[in-house]
Write a protein that holds these residues in place. Sequence first.
Motif, PDB file in Angstrom:
ATOM      1  N   GLU A 632      -4.512   7.079  12.901  1.00 42.95           N
ATOM      2  CA  GLU A 632      -4.295   6.090  11.846  1.00 42.95           C
ATOM      3  C   GLU A 632      -2.869   5.555  11.878  1.00 42.95           C
ATOM      4  O   GLU A 632      -2.637   4.374  11.610  1.00 42.95           O
ATOM      5  N   ARG A 633      -1.902   6.413  12.220  1.00 46.30           N
ATOM      6  CA  ARG A 633      -0.532   5.923  12.348  1.00 46.30           C
ATOM      7  C   ARG A 633      -0.436   4.896  13.472  1.00 46.30           C
ATOM      8  O   ARG A 633       0.192   3.850  13.325  1.00 46.30           O
ATOM      9  N   ILE A 634      -1.079   5.210  14.601  1.00 48.52           N
ATOM     10  CA  ILE A 634      -1.084   4.261  15.721  1.00 48.52           C
ATOM     11  C   ILE A 634      -1.734   2.954  15.305  1.00 48.52           C
ATOM     12  O   ILE A 634      -1.274   1.862  15.647  1.00 48.52           O
ATOM     13  N   PHE A 635      -2.815   3.055  14.525  1.00 48.95           N
ATOM     14  CA  PHE A 635      -3.507   1.857  14.062  1.00 48.95           C
ATOM     15  C   PHE A 635      -2.564   0.957  13.260  1.00 48.95           C
ATOM     16  O   PHE A 635      -2.530  -0.262  13.454  1.00 48.95           O
ATOM     17  N   PHE A 636      -1.781   1.553  12.363  1.00 50.38           N
ATOM     18  CA  PHE A 636      -0.885   0.732  11.552  1.00 50.38           C
ATOM     19  C   PHE A 636       0.299   0.205  12.366  1.00 50.38           C
ATOM     20  O   PHE A 636       0.785  -0.894  12.105  1.00 50.38           O
ATOM     21  N   TYR A 637       0.759   0.954  13.348  1.00 49.76           N
ATOM     22  CA  TYR A 637       1.767   0.394  14.243  1.00 49.76           C
ATOM     23  C   TYR A 637       1.197  -0.818  14.983  1.00 49.76           C
ATOM     24  O   TYR A 637       1.886  -1.822  15.195  1.00 49.76           O
ATOM     25  N   LYS A 638      -0.069  -0.708  15.369  1.00 53.94           N
ATOM     26  CA  LYS A 638      -0.719  -1.837  16.046  1.00 53.94           C
ATOM     27  C   LYS A 638      -0.847  -3.024  15.092  1.00 53.94           C
ATOM     28  O   LYS A 638      -0.619  -4.178  15.478  1.00 53.94           O
ATOM     29  N   ARG A 639      -1.175  -2.752  13.847  1.00 57.33           N
ATOM     30  CA  ARG A 639      -1.237  -3.815  12.838  1.00 57.33           C
ATOM     31  C   ARG A 639       0.123  -4.489  12.679  1.00 57.33           C
ATOM     32  O   ARG A 639       0.221  -5.707  12.541  1.00 57.33           O
ATOM     33  N   MET A 640       1.171  -3.677  12.687  1.00 57.81           N
ATOM     34  CA  MET A 640       2.515  -4.240  12.552  1.00 57.81           C
ATOM     35  C   MET A 640       2.838  -5.182  13.710  1.00 57.81           C
ATOM     36  O   MET A 640       3.410  -6.256  13.517  1.00 57.81           O
ATOM     37  N   LEU A 652       0.136  -6.186   4.610  1.00 52.44           N
ATOM     38  CA  LEU A 652       0.195  -4.873   5.237  1.00 52.44           C
ATOM     39  C   LEU A 652       0.822  -3.853   4.292  1.00 52.44           C
ATOM     40  O   LEU A 652       0.338  -2.725   4.148  1.00 52.44           O
ATOM     41  N   GLN A 653       1.896  -4.261   3.618  1.00 56.98           N
ATOM     42  CA  GLN A 653       2.549  -3.381   2.647  1.00 56.98           C
ATOM     43  C   GLN A 653       1.597  -3.023   1.512  1.00 56.98           C
ATOM     44  O   GLN A 653       1.498  -1.863   1.097  1.00 56.98           O
ATOM     45  N   GLU A 654       0.861  -4.026   1.012  1.00 58.06           N
ATOM     46  CA  GLU A 654      -0.095  -3.777  -0.076  1.00 58.06           C
ATOM     47  C   GLU A 654      -1.187  -2.804   0.366  1.00 58.06           C
ATOM     48  O   GLU A 654      -1.606  -1.930  -0.404  1.00 58.06           O
ATOM     49  N   GLU A 655      -1.644  -2.955   1.611  1.00 56.64           N
ATOM     50  CA  GLU A 655      -2.695  -2.059   2.100  1.00 56.64           C
ATOM     51  C   GLU A 655      -2.177  -0.628   2.228  1.00 56.64           C
ATOM     52  O   GLU A 655      -2.874   0.332   1.880  1.00 56.64           O
ATOM     53  N   LEU A 656      -0.948  -0.455   2.731  1.00 58.39           N
ATOM     54  CA  LEU A 656      -0.366   0.884   2.828  1.00 58.39           C
ATOM     55  C   LEU A 656      -0.250   1.526   1.449  1.00 58.39           C
ATOM     56  O   LEU A 656      -0.595   2.695   1.259  1.00 58.39           O
ATOM     57  N   GLU A 657       0.244   0.742   0.476  1.00 59.84           N
ATOM     58  CA  GLU A 657       0.383   1.280  -0.880  1.00 59.84           C
ATOM     59  C   GLU A 657      -0.967   1.643  -1.470  1.00 59.84           C
ATOM     60  O   GLU A 657      -1.118   2.668  -2.147  1.00 59.84           O
ATOM     61  N   ASP A 658      -1.974   0.810  -1.203  1.00 63.02           N
ATOM     62  CA  ASP A 658      -3.303   1.040  -1.769  1.00 63.02           C
ATOM     63  C   ASP A 658      -3.951   2.287  -1.171  1.00 63.02           C
ATOM     64  O   ASP A 658      -4.602   3.062  -1.874  1.00 63.02           O
ATOM     65  N   ARG A 659      -3.754   2.503   0.138  1.00 64.42           N
ATOM     66  CA  ARG A 659      -4.451   3.599   0.816  1.00 64.42           C
ATOM     67  C   ARG A 659      -3.679   4.916   0.772  1.00 64.42           C
ATOM     68  O   ARG A 659      -4.286   5.990   0.700  1.00 64.42           O
ATOM     69  N   TYR A 660      -2.340   4.842   0.812  1.00 64.69           N
ATOM     70  CA  TYR A 660      -1.565   6.073   0.960  1.00 64.69           C
ATOM     71  C   TYR A 660      -0.510   6.287  -0.124  1.00 64.69           C
ATOM     72  O   TYR A 660       0.198   7.291  -0.099  1.00 64.69           O
ATOM     73  N   GLY A 661      -0.400   5.349  -1.056  1.00 64.69           N
ATOM     74  CA  GLY A 661       0.589   5.508  -2.111  1.00 64.69           C
ATOM     75  C   GLY A 661       1.901   4.825  -1.775  1.00 64.69           C
ATOM     76  O   GLY A 661       2.034   4.119  -0.765  1.00 64.69           O
ATOM     77  N   ASP A 662       2.902   5.023  -2.640  1.00 66.68           N
ATOM     78  CA  ASP A 662       4.199   4.381  -2.480  1.00 66.68           C
ATOM     79  C   ASP A 662       4.839   4.814  -1.164  1.00 66.68           C
ATOM     80  O   ASP A 662       5.049   6.006  -0.934  1.00 66.68           O
TER      81      ASP A 662
END
Length: 763
Positions: A632-640, A652-662
Amino acid sequence: ADEKPPSPLPTPTQGAGGLDADEKPPSPLPTPTQGAGGYGVVVVEGRLRQGVKFDEARLYLITDHELYGSARAMVSRRRVAGGVPVSTLLDLRENDYVVHVAYGVGVYRGMVKRVVDGAEKDYLFIQYAGPDRLYVPADQIDRVQRYVGAEGARPTVNRIIGTDWQRTTRRVKEQAREMARELVELYAARELAERPVLGEDSPWQAEMEEAFPYEETPGQLRAIADVKADLNTNRPADRLICGDVGFGKTEVAIRVAFKIVESGRQVAVLCPTTVLAAQHHTTFTERLAAYPIRIELLSRFRSRAEQKATITNLRTGATDIVIGTHRLLSKDVEFHRLGMVVIDEEQRFGVAQKERLKQLRKSVDVLTLTATPIPRTLSMALSGLRDLSVIEDPPGGRLPIVTHVREYNDDLVRDAIMREIERGGQVYYVHNRVESIENVAMRIQRLVPDARIRIGHGQMSEDELERIMHDFYMHEYDVLVCTTIIENGLDIPNVNTIIVENADHMGLSQLYQLRGRVGRSSRQAYAYLLVRPGRLLTEEAEQRLFAIREFTALGSGYHIAMRDLEIRGAGDLLGAQQSGAMSAVGFDMYCRLLAQAVAETRGVEYADETLPPADLPLTAHIPNEYIPNEAERIFFYKRMSGVGSLRDIEELQEELEDRYGDPPKPVWNALDVLRIRLLAKQAGISAVRHENACVSLRFAPGVRLTPRALNLLTQTFKGTRFTADSVILTLSSPRVVAEVEDLLRALGNALKDGSSRPVAGSA
């Protein structure tokens, strides 16, 4: 908070909110976990097509469809160098071969953390030949792709130091230029072949579409809209519709064919087998029975006289839609005014037929329907040479097929057949050798004496085969022992178990198509892929069986095609071969080189969307504590690496906050660096480097500041040095991000200002 918590959860009545009528609700319900306000949440495994609310009890039943939506995470289809990445790096595993655009083929050894200049970051560790190692910053993950080459071919691992990779890419570039010339000729022929634009839908079109007895899935509606948009241009369309068996591709073809016929042109529907052609003929005839449209069948199921009459009607224009096998591509078949060719399952046609279809693409609209496109077809779609629409939403109530890969065992076969028969279902038993199929049928009869068994294969006469298929459809027998002729056969919802002998001898797409013959209803289906006991499998066979077992989710056809592309190779995009020069550099790199060659041949500027690297003194990474799963970390690096605008970064920031918190500080820093890379791209900067309390911004080749822009920027940014090819910014550490951003925005504005536009070669 001062309200009373709701009373215990009531048991919904059977059928409420889409509960299947033949299923009982889960019982008893577990006790809700009480929240801070006295309210509870309970998770129950069950089957609901949609959610429902009970207002009086203040109870809400929410399915995963409402929570997560229907779209599945597939390959990120961001355009990269004229194509798209062939696979998401979520699939990347340690010891996989990978390709770095600058250094070539290496072996991925995992993700590691390193501290450089006091800043901790994530790196992809790639092992090259000898002692050579490369640590790629995770925020530059777009420069790395999994290696995809020809089946059985192991790539040569390069040295970082040396010229092997440069020589290889030069050689492949030359071959890509040869292909680019042929592609440009195809482009030119299609652009010259104009046809009338088909406008808005007629009242008849709307009426016909309203008569569809099922609810369209979102994927179906998108595919229909895509094709209609193609028809609203004056250039012949060439679109690939990729969707699992039973996901509604045929309905897309019916609606488009109706629109073509209304415009006064003919439609040819090309099928790989006589059985599938007969099925399509029935489906088209039933759907369009209320309209004055003549639909005919041209296959060996028709007598010579009937075939001759159909060919005459096509020549005179009396037939509007013809459905047939490769017989439609014969030289004696002429059309009065052919407007569209619909190709069902292109991978089933031979080389000669595909070359004929390639010529058709120059002058008429082409719509290709497939669950698992051949590597060449898929690679053309991925590299932008053909348009692609993916139907990934299963019809309501459909369940994934439970897939078993086992050694053959009499007890296993007996139990599987008896279990299906006892619940009133039917079974396909696939044995792909005609000479021994009768012996297999007798063996199955001995195992299950009470089962009604028949045999079906392609060497039977058309009348006998058609009668057997019809009887099986009417449930006059329980088990059909058959060859792979059923691969593109009848849609029989009552058949929900398939057993395939010697599955290791079959291709991945073929296995996927066979498995798709079951599971066509809301009943749980089973697929047994059997291999001979004690048989030593080849590496490619193991990969195929692992892939078919791995991709059991509904809508996996696209992923299966990707894995097939990986195992077999993409091959010559335009020719007949299934293995090609791209094995030297991998599929993704080849697509990049081909896109460059096509752009050069057409005389247009090649747009590389890769973001420039940014090396700043910031601890910028995704901590393991924030996202524990490495994939999942690799996935978000790929998204970036795939962002194209500042709005993308916000989402992308909103999705990170929604899925994993602040997000913690390192993640905020990673987003800051990402924003700087995007601004650098927009400002014509090729790289941002930090060294000795300074940040250097190097201009991309061909970009220079005009004298007027140079004077303005020097006055605005005191203490900043501007040279012909770079900018040196002295940092005050606490404001590193803000200072670099301010400078990049100013440089970006200089690009937008016509009077101070950076121009090639100016001082």
